[in-house]
Design an enzyme around this catalytic site. Structure first.
Site, PDB file in Angstrom:
ATOM      1  N   CYS A 142       0.815  -1.222   0.000  1.00 55.93           N
ATOM      2  CA  CYS A 142       0.000   0.000   0.000  1.00 55.93           C
ATOM      3  C   CYS A 142       0.851   1.275   0.000  1.00 55.93           C
ATOM      4  O   CYS A 142       1.547   1.536  -0.957  1.00 55.93           O
ATOM      5  CB  CYS A 142      -1.013  -0.025   1.143  1.00 55.93           C
ATOM      6  SG  CYS A 142      -2.397   1.126   0.863  1.00 55.93           S
ATOM      7  N   HIS A 235      -4.494  -4.301   0.498  1.00 53.10           N
ATOM      8  CA  HIS A 235      -4.239  -4.797   1.856  1.00 53.10           C
ATOM      9  C   HIS A 235      -4.716  -6.241   1.984  1.00 53.10           C
ATOM     10  O   HIS A 235      -5.666  -6.530   2.720  1.00 53.10           O
ATOM     11  CB  HIS A 235      -4.959  -3.926   2.883  1.00 53.10           C
ATOM     12  CG  HIS A 235      -4.268  -2.646   3.205  1.00 53.10           C
ATOM     13  ND1 HIS A 235      -3.099  -2.598   3.948  1.00 53.10           N
ATOM     14  CD2 HIS A 235      -4.572  -1.362   2.879  1.00 53.10           C
ATOM     15  CE1 HIS A 235      -2.722  -1.332   4.086  1.00 53.10           C
ATOM     16  NE2 HIS A 235      -3.590  -0.568   3.435  1.00 53.10           N
ATOM     17  N   GLU A 237      -3.589  -8.446   3.699  1.00 53.87           N
ATOM     18  CA  GLU A 237      -3.403  -8.911   5.079  1.00 53.87           C
ATOM     19  C   GLU A 237      -4.558  -8.541   5.997  1.00 53.87           C
ATOM     20  O   GLU A 237      -4.646  -9.039   7.136  1.00 53.87           O
ATOM     21  CB  GLU A 237      -2.098  -8.332   5.650  1.00 53.87           C
ATOM     22  CG  GLU A 237      -2.180  -6.911   6.176  1.00 53.87           C
ATOM     23  CD  GLU A 237      -2.164  -5.814   5.100  1.00 53.87           C
ATOM     24  OE1 GLU A 237      -2.147  -4.632   5.470  1.00 53.87           O
ATOM     25  OE2 GLU A 237      -2.158  -6.162   3.895  1.00 53.87           O
TER      26      GLU A 237
END
EC number: 2.3.1.46
Length: 309
Positions: A142, A235, A237
């Site tokens: 990001c 993102h 994660e």
């Protein structure tokens, strides 16, 4: 891949509750295995939450991964206890003479801040320069992607008028690329950013290979041909609730945010969201560890000579 972390790290109990294989340092020391050394430069404010998210994705393979957490911002944290930072994080000076198999640089909520106004911008530049000679492969996430593109390729900061927030569809461009091996032709991943990543701009400025794009033509996943650097603009994660937490935080702050796209069932923030990107996130990090780190890193880290066949 069992991740190897200090016995007292909060993530140990958190991830074990999810049946994630976490190997404490005391147990790992009994195995005759050279673990992969992965350094995580954690730039997110809620560091413990971010640790849990990345460690979850790094845990899914049979080799050991020795995790080292790095901080470069010496200011007092409002979101993470000082005791936690002192116990589990190192400073750059502590590791600058070491070599690592992998480096992950996380995102940061700095999309509207000019690079030179970032408090630790000189330190970011220092770490990226250092990584060229001390790290086999680096993965930027990001905001870190935007920072790295500026530092490494001179790409000017690109900022969206409105924040991109939600779960978006992407498609792969090179189905046989190692980093996208096993990906579905189309897949979902969350975004939460002001940064803009037009694929055409990246092609104009760099020789990076774009491996996946959004439906709107933004670059999502791209990498250097030698596998030394990789970039993911979203993102993968994130937990199921992370976008919701960010949305309600902004609502409470009076920012009148848009409801995250394709996230809440029936587009109603009162409905509990579901993660539709977990398999993608796990596969992405497994591929990075296997093909971009393990397959090319030297056995003896004292001699940084990645095998780039």
């Amino acid at each position: 891949m069992p991740i190897r972390v200090p016995d007292e790290l909060p993530a140990v109990n958190f991830l074990r509750e999810e049946n994630v294989f976490v190997m404490t340092t005391s147990r790992a020391s009994g195995q005759e295995i050279r673990p992969l050394k992965v350094l995580i430069l954690n730039l997110m404010p809620k560091k413990i939450e971010t640790e849990n998210q990345f460690l979850r994705l790094l845990s899914n393979s049979p080799l050991q991964v020795d995790i080292q957490l790095l901080r470069i911002d010496s200011r007092e944290s409002r979101n993470t206890p000082a005791e936690h930072l002192n116990n589990f994080y190192c400073n750059f000076e502590d590791i600058q003479e070491q070599n690592f198999d992998g480096l992950i640089v996380t995102g940061a909520p700095l999309g509207l801040v000019e690079f030179n106004d970032v408090a630790y911008w000189p330190q970011i530049k220092q770490v990226l320069e250092w990584s060229k000679d001390h790290v086999t492969s680096t993965l930027f996430v990001c905001w870190a992607v935007q920072a790295a593109l500026n530092i490494l390729y001179g790409i000017p900061k690109q900022t969206r008028t409105d924040k991109l927030s939600g779960v978006y569809e992407h498609h792969i461009l090179h189905p046989h690329a190692l980093l996208t091996r096993g990906f579905d032709d189309s897949f979902l991943a969350p975004h939460s950013r002001y940064a803009d990543f037009p694929a055409a701009l990246i092609r104009d400025y760099t020789d990076l290979e774009i491996l996946a794009e959004t439906e709107e033509g933004d670059a999502y996943l791209f990498a250097s041909k030698d596998k030394r650097i990789a970039f993911v603009t979203g993102h993968p994660e994130y937990d199921a609730q992370t976008l919701a937490q960010e949305y309600f935080r902004d609502v409470e702050a009076g920012l009148d945010p848009e409801v995250p796209y394709n996230y809440f069932p029936h587009n109603d923030p009162q409905n509990k969201p579901r993660a539709s990107w977990r398999s993608h996130g796990n596969l992405l990090f497994t591929n990075w560890l296997n093909y971009y780190v393990y397959q090319i890193t030297p056995y003896d880290l004292r001699h940084m000579n990645p095998t780039l066949d």
